[in-house]
Design a protein around this motif. Structure first.
Motif, mmCIF file in Angstrom:
data_model
loop_
_atom_site.group_PDB
_atom_site.id
_atom_site.type_symbol
_atom_site.label_atom_id
_atom_site.label_comp_id
_atom_site.label_asym_id
_atom_site.label_seq_id
_atom_site.Cartn_x
_atom_site.Cartn_y
_atom_site.Cartn_z
ATOM 1 N N GLU A 44 31.265 32.163 51.544
ATOM 2 C CA GLU A 44 30.078 32.898 51.361
ATOM 3 C C GLU A 44 29.033 31.785 51.167
ATOM 4 O OE1 GLU A 44 29.609 36.111 52.510
ATOM 5 O OE2 GLU A 44 31.823 36.224 52.848
ATOM 6 N N PRO A 45 27.726 32.225 51.594
ATOM 7 C CA PRO A 45 26.774 31.580 50.755
ATOM 8 C C PRO A 45 26.617 31.778 49.556
ATOM 9 C CG PRO A 45 25.803 32.929 52.795
ATOM 10 C CD PRO A 45 27.290 33.201 52.356
ATOM 11 N N GLN A 46 25.967 30.465 48.680
ATOM 12 C CA GLN A 46 25.731 30.553 47.418
ATOM 13 C C GLN A 46 25.272 31.813 46.728
ATOM 14 O OE1 GLN A 46 28.169 27.993 46.106
ATOM 15 N NE2 GLN A 46 26.618 28.303 44.588
ATOM 16 N N GLU A 47 24.068 32.577 47.396
ATOM 17 C CA GLU A 47 23.781 33.798 46.865
ATOM 18 C C GLU A 47 24.548 34.569 46.599
ATOM 19 O OE1 GLU A 47 22.614 33.765 51.115
ATOM 20 O OE2 GLU A 47 22.482 32.301 49.586
ATOM 21 N N ASN A 48 25.769 34.976 47.166
ATOM 22 C CA ASN A 48 26.811 35.794 47.153
ATOM 23 C C ASN A 48 27.730 35.451 45.897
ATOM 24 O OD1 ASN A 48 25.886 37.341 49.156
ATOM 25 N ND2 ASN A 48 26.810 36.343 50.863
ATOM 26 N N ALA A 49 27.523 34.212 45.179
ATOM 27 C CA ALA A 49 28.517 33.906 44.475
ATOM 28 C C ALA A 49 28.739 35.087 43.151
ATOM 29 C CB ALA A 49 28.006 32.402 43.839
ATOM 30 N N GLU A 50 27.394 35.402 42.657
ATOM 31 C CA GLU A 50 27.235 36.097 41.482
ATOM 32 C C GLU A 50 28.190 37.660 41.881
ATOM 33 O OE1 GLU A 50 23.881 37.037 39.429
ATOM 34 O OE2 GLU A 50 23.085 34.690 39.524
ATOM 35 N N GLU A 51 27.733 37.929 43.250
ATOM 36 C CA GLU A 51 28.713 39.154 43.439
ATOM 37 C C GLU A 51 30.232 39.071 43.597
ATOM 38 O OE1 GLU A 51 29.285 41.963 47.469
ATOM 39 O OE2 GLU A 51 27.311 40.972 47.201
ATOM 40 N N CYS A 52 30.622 38.161 43.739
ATOM 41 C CA CYS A 52 32.221 37.524 44.048
ATOM 42 C C CYS A 52 32.539 37.363 42.519
ATOM 43 C CB CYS A 52 32.236 36.268 44.448
ATOM 44 S SG CYS A 52 31.878 36.603 46.490
ATOM 45 N N ILE A 53 31.978 37.017 41.493
ATOM 46 C CA ILE A 53 32.294 36.868 40.086
ATOM 47 C C ILE A 53 32.184 38.298 39.564
ATOM 48 C CG2 ILE A 53 31.385 35.798 38.010
ATOM 49 C CD1 ILE A 53 30.135 33.374 39.548
ATOM 50 N N ALA A 54 31.358 39.013 40.005
ATOM 51 C CA ALA A 54 31.588 40.339 39.503
ATOM 52 C C ALA A 54 32.436 41.045 39.912
ATOM 53 C CB ALA A 54 30.036 41.267 39.866
ATOM 54 N N ARG A 55 32.997 40.850 41.227
ATOM 55 C CA ARG A 55 34.175 41.593 41.643
ATOM 56 C C ARG A 55 35.580 40.846 41.053
ATOM 57 N NH1 ARG A 55 33.276 40.459 47.564
ATOM 58 N NH2 ARG A 55 31.459 41.489 47.924
ATOM 59 N N TRP A 56 35.612 39.521 40.551
ATOM 60 C CA TRP A 56 36.583 39.072 39.898
ATOM 61 C C TRP A 56 36.638 39.669 38.667
ATOM 62 C CZ3 TRP A 56 40.639 35.702 40.424
ATOM 63 C CH2 TRP A 56 41.101 35.231 39.074
ATOM 64 N N ASN A 57 35.307 39.865 37.949
ATOM 65 C CA ASN A 57 35.681 40.301 36.335
ATOM 66 C C ASN A 57 35.884 42.013 36.504
ATOM 67 O OD1 ASN A 57 34.855 38.009 35.506
ATOM 68 N ND2 ASN A 57 32.590 38.450 35.286
ATOM 69 N N ARG A 58 35.664 42.612 37.537
ATOM 70 C CA ARG A 58 36.105 44.046 37.666
ATOM 71 C C ARG A 58 37.760 44.240 38.010
ATOM 72 N NH1 ARG A 58 31.208 44.835 40.680
ATOM 73 N NH2 ARG A 58 32.370 44.819 42.637
ATOM 74 N N ARG A 59 38.276 43.249 38.243
ATOM 75 C CA ARG A 59 39.761 43.438 38.587
ATOM 76 C C ARG A 59 40.361 44.063 37.281
ATOM 77 N NH1 ARG A 59 42.147 38.440 42.005
ATOM 78 N NH2 ARG A 59 42.473 38.009 40.038
ATOM 79 N N SER A 60 41.648 44.821 37.441
ATOM 80 C CA SER A 60 42.219 45.240 36.438
ATOM 81 C C SER A 60 43.183 44.226 35.835
ATOM 82 C CB SER A 60 43.021 46.718 36.818
ATOM 83 O OG SER A 60 42.186 47.337 37.278
ATOM 84 N N HIS A 61 43.464 44.106 34.645
ATOM 85 C CA HIS A 61 44.352 43.286 33.774
ATOM 86 C C HIS A 61 45.803 44.028 33.973
ATOM 87 C CE1 HIS A 61 41.554 40.384 32.125
ATOM 88 N NE2 HIS A 61 40.801 41.417 32.219
ATOM 89 N N LEU A 62 46.894 43.395 34.145
ATOM 90 C CA LEU A 62 48.147 43.919 34.233
ATOM 91 C C LEU A 62 48.405 44.268 32.785
ATOM 92 C CD1 LEU A 62 49.768 41.458 36.760
ATOM 93 C CD2 LEU A 62 49.137 43.630 37.225
ATOM 94 N N PRO A 63 49.132 45.197 32.825
ATOM 95 C CA PRO A 63 50.108 45.515 31.368
ATOM 96 C C PRO A 63 50.865 44.405 30.786
ATOM 97 C CG PRO A 63 50.965 47.021 32.888
ATOM 98 C CD PRO A 63 49.907 46.180 33.662
ATOM 99 N N GLN A 64 51.036 44.250 29.568
ATOM 100 C CA GLN A 64 51.891 43.238 29.230
ATOM 101 C C GLN A 64 53.382 43.827 29.200
ATOM 102 O OE1 GLN A 64 51.372 40.594 28.123
ATOM 103 N NE2 GLN A 64 49.776 40.371 26.703
ATOM 104 N N MET A 65 54.180 42.914 29.775
ATOM 105 C CA MET A 65 55.605 43.041 30.017
ATOM 106 C C MET A 65 56.524 42.984 28.987
ATOM 107 S SD MET A 65 55.292 43.477 33.395
ATOM 108 C CE MET A 65 57.323 43.301 34.030
ATOM 109 N N ARG A 66 57.147 44.039 28.528
ATOM 110 C CA ARG A 66 58.240 44.093 27.465
ATOM 111 C C ARG A 66 59.330 43.175 27.693
ATOM 112 N NH1 ARG A 66 59.565 50.062 25.931
ATOM 113 N NH2 ARG A 66 61.567 48.929 26.615
ATOM 114 N N GLN A 67 59.738 42.198 26.766
ATOM 115 C CA GLN A 67 60.825 41.334 26.689
ATOM 116 C C GLN A 67 61.993 42.040 26.591
ATOM 117 O OE1 GLN A 67 60.578 38.041 27.424
ATOM 118 N NE2 GLN A 67 58.249 38.193 27.467
ATOM 119 N N PRO A 68 62.753 41.705 27.425
ATOM 120 C CA PRO A 68 64.243 42.535 27.431
ATOM 121 C C PRO A 68 64.873 42.242 25.892
ATOM 122 C CG PRO A 68 64.442 40.787 29.055
ATOM 123 C CD PRO A 68 62.987 40.875 28.512
ATOM 124 N N THR A 69 65.324 43.153 25.404
ATOM 125 C CA THR A 69 66.265 43.121 24.103
ATOM 126 C C THR A 69 67.558 43.009 24.277
ATOM 127 O OG1 THR A 69 66.378 45.432 23.963
ATOM 128 C CG2 THR A 69 64.355 44.695 22.859
#
Length: 69
Positions: A44-69
Motif C-alpha cells: 500500500e502507499p505509505q499513507e496507509n502504514a498507520e492503518e496497517c500498524i493499527a490493525r497489527w496492534n489489534r490482533r489477539s494474543h494467543l493464550p499461553q500454552m501449558r507445558q505437559p506434566t
C-alpha cells in the motif's frame, strides 16, 4: 506509532519501508522466519502504514500454552 510485539511468539515486530522496481512498499510483522507472524507484506502507499500498524496492534494474543506434566 507504537508497534506491539508479535502475538504468536512475543518477539518485537518490525516495520521496514523499502522500494524496488515495482515502487515503494513496506512490510510489517515478525522478523523471525519460523514464526506464524513472519513478515506481513503491504504494498500500500505509505499513507496507509498507520492503518496497517493499527490493525497489527489489534490482533489477539494467543493464550499461553501449558507445558505437559
Amino acid at each position: 506509532m507504537n508497534i506491539l510485539p508479535c502475538p504468536f511468539c512475543g518477539k518485537p515486530a518490525e516495520y521496514v519501508c523499502e522500494d524496488d522496481h515495482h515502487g515503494e512498499y513496506f512490510r510489517l510483522g515478525c522478523p523471525d522466519d519460523e514464526c506464524a507472524g513472519h513478515w506481513t507484506y503491504y504494498t500500500e502507499p505509505q499513507e496507509n502504514a498507520e492503518e496497517c500498524i493499527a490493525r497489527w496492534n489489534r490482533r489477539s494474543h494467543l493464550p499461553q500454552m501449558r507445558q505437559p506434566t
